[in-house]
Write an enzyme that holds these catalytic residues in place. Structure first.
Site, short mmCIF file in Angstrom:
data_model
loop_
_atom_site.label_atom_id
_atom_site.label_comp_id
_atom_site.label_asym_id
_atom_site.label_seq_id
_atom_site.Cartn_x
_atom_site.Cartn_y
_atom_site.Cartn_z
N ARG A 144 50.73 19.86 43.04
CA ARG A 144 50.41 20.41 41.71
C ARG A 144 49.82 21.80 41.83
O ARG A 144 49.29 22.15 42.88
CB ARG A 144 49.41 19.51 40.98
CG ARG A 144 49.97 18.17 40.61
CD ARG A 144 48.99 17.38 39.75
NE ARG A 144 49.62 16.14 39.31
CZ ARG A 144 49.18 15.37 38.34
NH1 ARG A 144 48.07 15.71 37.70
NH2 ARG A 144 49.82 14.27 38.00
N SER A 161 47.97 11.45 45.88
CA SER A 161 48.01 12.67 45.06
C SER A 161 46.62 13.15 44.66
O SER A 161 45.79 13.41 45.51
CB SER A 161 48.91 12.43 43.85
OG SER A 161 49.12 13.64 43.17
N HIS A 162 46.39 13.25 43.35
CA HIS A 162 45.14 13.82 42.84
C HIS A 162 44.05 12.78 42.65
O HIS A 162 42.98 13.09 42.14
CB HIS A 162 45.44 14.51 41.51
CG HIS A 162 46.25 13.64 40.60
ND1 HIS A 162 47.60 13.45 40.79
CD2 HIS A 162 45.89 12.87 39.57
CE1 HIS A 162 48.04 12.60 39.88
NE2 HIS A 162 47.03 12.23 39.13
N ASP A 207 47.47 16.33 47.44
CA ASP A 207 48.60 16.34 48.38
C ASP A 207 49.43 17.61 48.27
O ASP A 207 50.49 17.72 48.89
CB ASP A 207 49.48 15.10 48.20
CG ASP A 207 50.13 15.05 46.84
OD1 ASP A 207 49.55 15.59 45.87
OD2 ASP A 207 51.22 14.46 46.73
C1 G1P Z 1 51.67 11.83 35.24
C2 G1P Z 1 52.23 13.08 34.61
C3 G1P Z 1 53.67 13.28 35.03
C4 G1P Z 1 53.76 13.32 36.55
C5 G1P Z 1 53.11 12.07 37.14
C6 G1P Z 1 53.05 12.13 38.66
O1 G1P Z 1 52.42 10.70 34.83
O2 G1P Z 1 52.14 13.01 33.19
O3 G1P Z 1 54.17 14.46 34.47
O4 G1P Z 1 55.09 13.38 36.98
O5 G1P Z 1 51.76 11.95 36.65
O6 G1P Z 1 52.34 13.24 39.13
P1 G1P Z 1 51.94 9.71 33.65
O7 G1P Z 1 50.55 9.24 33.99
O8 G1P Z 1 51.90 10.54 32.38
O9 G1P Z 1 52.96 8.62 33.59
ZN ZN Z 2 50.07 15.40 43.88
#
Ligand code: G1P
Ligand code: ZN
Length: 543
Positions: free
Chosen positions: A282, A113-114, A279
């Site tokens: 977002r 992901s990010h 990815d």
């Molecule tokens: C974080 C975000 C949540 C998202 C997840 C995956 O999770 O807060 O909304 O679904 O990343 O992208 P967290 O680190 O808060 O558990």
């Molecule tokens: Zn992502």
């Protein structure tokens, strides 16, 4: 072509997290590490002989090599066909789209992901089921069990594989189709949105910037925005996916998409801008000198959904994660549709969408999506906004202000305390839990506590219960504070404090968000004893 059975030993910590197995690249480089996990995925599944598997990833360091290994293992394990994105690329929402469109058995998505990429960055792998969404916990638990007992894996001999062009070949008895990673996804977007109206918008001089952050949405945005919709060249910036995202942190928010934000708040600000993550699931939406919070974005899309052809018949319902602001709730009420409040994480939306209860959903963490796929979808949100802007012919800020005037404004912010000591973070949460019973009725600052609980969710479709999903403190005049610990962090603990205040009066819709929330911020710091327990004067990140 020979199928080899390779002896191996389990790695103890291959437990999938919120979004699959996510580790440092160096961890994945250990011999057999990737292969063990892939075999554990296959061992946990039944009935895939002769079926189709979708494979692709976000292009980060190691993506192509891992893709080839997965193809050789899929062949050795009896899949009939693999659909793989050219160069091993598929954004997360596109992978979901391809799985659904081709009725695949499932898919393997390579992504962290990010999180930063490159040799010192992160790598990830997750399994998605036939509905196109992330595997539910019963499957990820089974994968973990298999990984703890694995003794061998199956793989066909190494061969030259040309994944750099669209064509078909066979690996042992399995067919491999190298597909255009963009085509199916772009086709789906063209069905959902009014491409002609958006083209006219660009022809009439509307200017936008899309920052792909050197990540996977570059090819998707270039094809859809520039090639199909006629946005001028240069609309998409940082559009070539790089294995290390150009050294950046591909997370679309006010902190990491700094240059885009600077442009949109500067002298030369365009009409509209957006960014997407590593990815592609977002999104961040910006107007001319204006930031749209993800919670407001979900509310505005819901209120205007029928302007897009794919949603012209109306919405079955909407859903948001619990810490996301209640802005969408007010729209749902006005539309007389259901609004579901789920725990944090996309997986909770899948059941609601499969059951036809929900069409749109979103999270405050820059995630928005709909039942067109089973992942959140960054570029989809951008196209939805463009469709609405093309029809309404108003600037982003004017649209948002009109929305607030009608439904009220939910001032909203999230304060993150990253990398705090894990034990202290637990102490803080335990302290809050112990106070829950005595909080209602108490005066904190100028406000009176009306409700206090630890959020628990019962899935309305399968009845499963998820407890301990975040401490909520609600005040009598409608404000609230939510505390929870991140479930995705890799170092120490991250405390997230979510702050929300509702303001109905348009005369008070011009305040600075942090100032509008100042009393709640002070109460949060005090009631959770944040400074003493985290050792921090201020949050690390304010969103
Ligand atoms: C974080 C975000 C949540 C998202 C997840 C995956 O999770 O807060 O909304 O679904 O990343 O992208 P967290 O680190 O808060 O558990
Ligand atoms: Zn992502």
């Amino acid at each position: 072509m020979a199928i080899q059975t390779i002896q191996t030993r389990p790695f103890p910590e291959q437990k999938p997290g919120t979004s699959g197995l996510r580790k440092k690249v160096t961890v994945f480089q250990a011999p057999h590490y990737l292969e063990n996990f892939v075999q554990s995925i296959f061992d946990s599944l039944e009935g895939f002989a002769g079926q189709t598997l979708v494979v692709g990833g976000d292009g980060r360091y190691g993506n192509l090599e891992a893709t080839k290994v997965i193809l050789r293992m899929a062949a050795a394990n009896g899949f009939g066909r693999v659909l793989v994105g050219r160069d091993g690329l598929l954004s997360t929402p596109a992978a979901s789209c391809v799985i659904r469109k081709h009725a695949a058995f499932g898919g393997i998505v390579l992504s962290a992901s990010h999180n930063p990429g490159g040799p010192d960055g992160d790598f990830g792998i997750k399994y998605n089921i036939g509905n196109g969404g992330p595997a539910p916990e019963r499957i990820t638990d089974a994968i973990f069990e298999c990984s703890k007992n694995i003794r061998e894996y199956r793989i066909v001999d190494e061969v030259e594989m040309a994944l750099d062009r669209e064509h078909e070949f066979t690996l042992d008895s399995m067919a491999v189709h190298v597909i255009d990673p963009v085509a199916d996804y772009a086709g789906l977007m063209a069905e959902l949105f009014d491409f002609r109206a958006i083209s006219y918008l660009f022809q009439s001089g509307f200017r936008m910037r899309f920052d792909a952050m050197h990540a996977i949405t570059g090819p998707y945005a270039t094809e859809i925005l520039q090639n199909r919709l006629g946005a001028p060249r240069g609309t998409v910036i940082n559009g070539v996916p790089l294995a290390d995202f150009g050294g950046g942190h591909p997370d679309p928010n006010l902190t990491y998409a700094k240059e885009l934000v600077a442009e949109m708040f500067g002298e030369q600000a365009l009409d509209f801008a957006a960014a997407s993550d590593g990815d592609g699931d977002r999104n961040m939406i910006l107007g001319h000198r204006f930031f749209v919070t993800p919670s407001d974005s979900l509310a505005l899309l819901t209120a205007n959904a029928t302007l897009a052809p794919g949603y012209a018949d109306g919405l079955a319902g909407v859903a948001r994660s619990m810490p996301t602001s209640a802005a969408v709730d007010r729209v749902a009420e006005a539309l007389d549709i259901d609004c579901f409040e789920t725990p944090t994480g996309w997986k909770f939306f899948g059941n609601l969408m499969d059951a036809g209860k929900v069409t749109l959903c979103g999270e405050e963490s820059f995630g928005t999506g709909s039942s067109h796929v089973r992942e959140k979808d960054g570029l989809w949100a951008v196209l939805f906004w463009l469709n609405i802007l093309a029809v309404r012919q108003q600037p982003v800020e004017a649209l948002m202000r009109e929305h607030w005037a009608k439904y009220g404004r939910n001032y909203y912010s999230r304060h993150d305390y990253e990398g705090v000591d894990a034990v202290s973070a637990e102490t803080l949460m335990t302290g809050l839990r112990e106070e829950l019973k005595t909080l209602p009725g108490r005066q904190l600052g100028q406000l009176t506590v009306a409700t206090a609980d630890d959020f628990s969710y019962t899935d309305p479709v399968d009845g499963s219960v998820s407890r301990g999903q975040g401490i909520r403190i609600g005040f009598s005049e409608g404000s609230r504070i939510v505390f929870r610990l991140s479930g995705t962090g890799t170092e120490g603990a991250t405390l997230r404090v979510y702050l929300e205040r509702f303001e109905a009066d348009p005369a008070h819709h011009d305040q600075d968000t942090q100032q509008a929330l100042a009393d709640l911020i002070a109460i949060a710091v005090d009631v959770a004893d944040i400074q003493r327990l985290t050792g921090r004067e201020l949050p690390t990140v304010i969103i």
